[in-house]
Scaffold this motif. Structure first.
Motif, mmCIF file in Angstrom:
data_model
loop_
_atom_site.group_PDB
_atom_site.id
_atom_site.type_symbol
_atom_site.label_atom_id
_atom_site.label_comp_id
_atom_site.label_asym_id
_atom_site.label_seq_id
_atom_site.Cartn_x
_atom_site.Cartn_y
_atom_site.Cartn_z
ATOM 1 N N ALA A 6 0.833 -1.205 0.000
ATOM 2 C CA ALA A 6 0.000 0.000 0.000
ATOM 3 C C ALA A 6 0.869 1.258 0.000
ATOM 4 O O ALA A 6 0.574 2.236 -0.702
ATOM 5 C CB ALA A 6 -0.915 -0.005 1.218
ATOM 6 N N ALA A 7 1.944 1.233 0.763
ATOM 7 C CA ALA A 7 2.861 2.374 0.778
ATOM 8 C C ALA A 7 3.529 2.553 -0.575
ATOM 9 O O ALA A 7 3.699 3.683 -1.056
ATOM 10 C CB ALA A 7 3.916 2.168 1.868
ATOM 11 N N ASN A 8 3.889 1.436 -1.212
ATOM 12 C CA ASN A 8 4.513 1.516 -2.522
ATOM 13 C C ASN A 8 3.527 2.040 -3.573
ATOM 14 O O ASN A 8 3.922 2.796 -4.473
ATOM 15 C CB ASN A 8 5.045 0.152 -2.937
ATOM 16 N N GLU A 9 2.291 1.660 -3.447
ATOM 17 C CA GLU A 9 1.280 2.168 -4.381
ATOM 18 C C GLU A 9 1.158 3.686 -4.252
ATOM 19 O O GLU A 9 1.006 4.396 -5.258
ATOM 20 C CB GLU A 9 -0.068 1.510 -4.093
ATOM 21 N N GLN A 10 1.260 4.182 -3.045
ATOM 22 C CA GLN A 10 1.231 5.631 -2.826
ATOM 23 C C GLN A 10 2.422 6.302 -3.515
ATOM 24 O O GLN A 10 2.266 7.336 -4.188
ATOM 25 C CB GLN A 10 1.257 5.908 -1.320
ATOM 26 N N ASP A 11 3.614 5.702 -3.376
ATOM 27 C CA ASP A 11 4.796 6.258 -4.039
ATOM 28 C C ASP A 11 4.676 6.166 -5.555
ATOM 29 O O ASP A 11 5.081 7.082 -6.285
ATOM 30 C CB ASP A 11 6.053 5.513 -3.577
ATOM 31 N N MET A 12 4.129 5.060 -6.048
ATOM 32 C CA MET A 12 3.995 4.878 -7.495
ATOM 33 C C MET A 12 3.031 5.907 -8.089
ATOM 34 O O MET A 12 3.286 6.452 -9.172
ATOM 35 C CB MET A 12 3.510 3.468 -7.807
ATOM 36 N N LYS A 13 1.946 6.185 -7.410
ATOM 37 C CA LYS A 13 0.988 7.177 -7.910
ATOM 38 C C LYS A 13 1.644 8.555 -7.996
ATOM 39 O O LYS A 13 1.438 9.293 -8.972
ATOM 40 C CB LYS A 13 -0.238 7.226 -7.001
ATOM 41 N N ALA A 14 2.433 8.886 -6.991
ATOM 42 C CA ALA A 14 3.132 10.169 -7.014
ATOM 43 C C ALA A 14 4.153 10.215 -8.146
ATOM 44 O O ALA A 14 4.313 11.248 -8.820
ATOM 45 C CB ALA A 14 3.819 10.419 -5.675
#
Length: 432
Positions: free
Chosen positions: A59-67
């Motif tokens: 979930a944290a990586n998905e946040q970074d990927m979206k950014a």
């Protein structure tokens, strides 16, 4: 040294990076006291905790990927940032491999009895506190934790802002793993800041940090090497070459170049430049360039390479002087026609970064000249530069790939994070 936030004035209050380095230094000795088996259990506990936290890390990586996508980060760099379930599992597996590896500490590397009768041993010991400054590479977080624990070093990790959420989640899980086996979690520190000052603070943390390892692009590495007052290992920048010698087979040349350039173009062991002998350019270049073009690789070359490409109907722009020394980290490649192995070696030694270089050939003498004369950490004959990796080299993983000549060179495993000390045992001798 202990800093008390509650009593320090604003001017005196140490930065987050210095606080992390201080905590790591105060905790580091517990790792030596654990012994080899205890350090193995600590790494295993970290890996297990990261595996259990997979959903939170994803979930944290998905946040970074979206950014990253919103910021139009280059696709190869997004690939390096992405940490899906499969890569999390691979990260945990590599940590477990490090946990099972031979312990690098307390190894006798030399010794003798002195004329005085004093017995002398030289043994391996930890460095103390290892700091890492790295960019959008969340897997580096787990690698650094495992290798530092294996070698008895506390670690201070400062990731790039693009990966900060993912790296924070990995560190939180690893620290919980240490708590589960009653090891002080302060041996793992995360500088939860993406501003440049936090990096500068680590570069200047002499007395708290024993070694600084930067992992990222040329600008980051150059800045750390030039500005740091802490001993620094130069890592990673990879302007890697594939040289097609005139006797190379077309099929082997095509396979190696395709893998070295296209399998993961955003990593440091990807090939950035292609050299080919003039005598075989019209035979070897067309099929190789065709495959690269099919994969979307932008090609730039010298006049002779452009002529071959044009005759083959393959787009290629003229290379600039800067192209020969550029690490693209993308689907782009420079191409140059050379007059044999001597010119190829000279070109590589002038423009290469001392990382990984390859010759494709069926000529033994040419291969020996290349192996002997190319100045790089890893030199290949008939194999992709993509093999330059701690896992591929049997190290479990690596904390970086050193391109310097003093000290360690090439992929750095746990043993690269040790130094030595002399143990001397006497029976009452005094020096006359």
């Amino acid at each position: 040294m202990v800093f008390d936030d509650s009593t320090a004035s604003t001017a005196e209050k140490p930065s987050a990076a210095i606080l992390c380095a201080t905590r790591a230094r105060e905790a580091k000795d517990v790792l030596v006291a654990l012994g080899a088996a205890g350090r193995s259990r600590a790494i295993q506990a970290c890996a297990e905790a990261i595996r259990r936290a997979q959903d939170a890390i994803s979930a944290a990586n998905e946040q970074d990927m979206k950014a990253a996508q919103a910021a139009f980060m280059a696709l190869p760099l997004q690939d390096r940032l992405r940490l899906g379930a499969d890569r999390i599992q691979a990260l945990c597996a590599s940590m477990e491999e490090v946990a099972a590896a031979d312990d690098p500490l307390d190894q006798v590397v030399g010794g003798r009895r002195l004329p005085s009768g004093v017995a002398m041993e030289q043994v391996t010991v930890p460095l103390g506190v290892v700091a890492m400054i790295y960019e959008a590479r969340p897997n580096v977080t787990g690698d650094a934790i495992a290798l530092c624990l294996r070698s008895g070093n506390a670690c201070v990790l400062r990731s790039g802002s693009a990966a900060i959420n993912t790296c924070r989640a990995i560190v939180e899980a690893a620290r919980q793993g240490l708590e589960n086996v009653k090891v002080d979690p302060n041996v793992i520190q995360f500088v939860d800041s993406g501003d440049r000052q936090s990096s500068v603070d680590l570069m200047h943390a002499a007395g708290l940090v024993d070694l600084l390892i930067p992992r990222g692009g040329a600008s980051l590495i150059h800045t750390c090497v030039q500005e740091s007052t802490v001993p620094t290992i130069e890592t990673g920048t990879g302007n890697c070459h594939i040289y097609l010698e005139r006797t190379a087979s077309v099929s082997m040349a095509t396979s190696i170049v395709l893998n070295a350039k296209c399998s993961r173009p955003g990593v440091c062991n990807a090939a950035e430049s292609l050299l080919v002998d003039r005598e075989a350019a019209t035979l070897l270049l067309p099929p190789v360039l065709a495959v690269l073009h099919e994969q979307g690789v932008e090609l730039v070359g010298d006049a002779r390479a452009c002529a071959v490409a044009e005759a083959s109907g393959i787009p290629m722009e003229a290379a600039t002087a800067d192209d020969w020394g550029t690490e693209y980290l993308d689907l782009k490649m420079s191409v140059k026609v050379v007059e044999g192995v001597s010119e190829a070696v000279a070109h590589i030694n002038r423009y290469g970064t001392g990382h990984s270089e390859c010759i494709v050939t069926n000529d033994y003498e040419a291969s020996q000249v290349f192996l002997t004369q190319v100045d790089a950490a890893c030199v290949y004959v008939n194999a992709s530069t993509r093999f330059t990796d701690g896992g591929m080299f049997g190290l479990g993983t690596e904390i970086g790939i050193s391109t310097q000549k003093i000290g360690v060179r090439g992929p750095m495993g746990a043993s690269a994070l040790t130094t030595t000390k002399y143990l001397l045992r006497g029976t009452g001798q005094v020096r006359l």
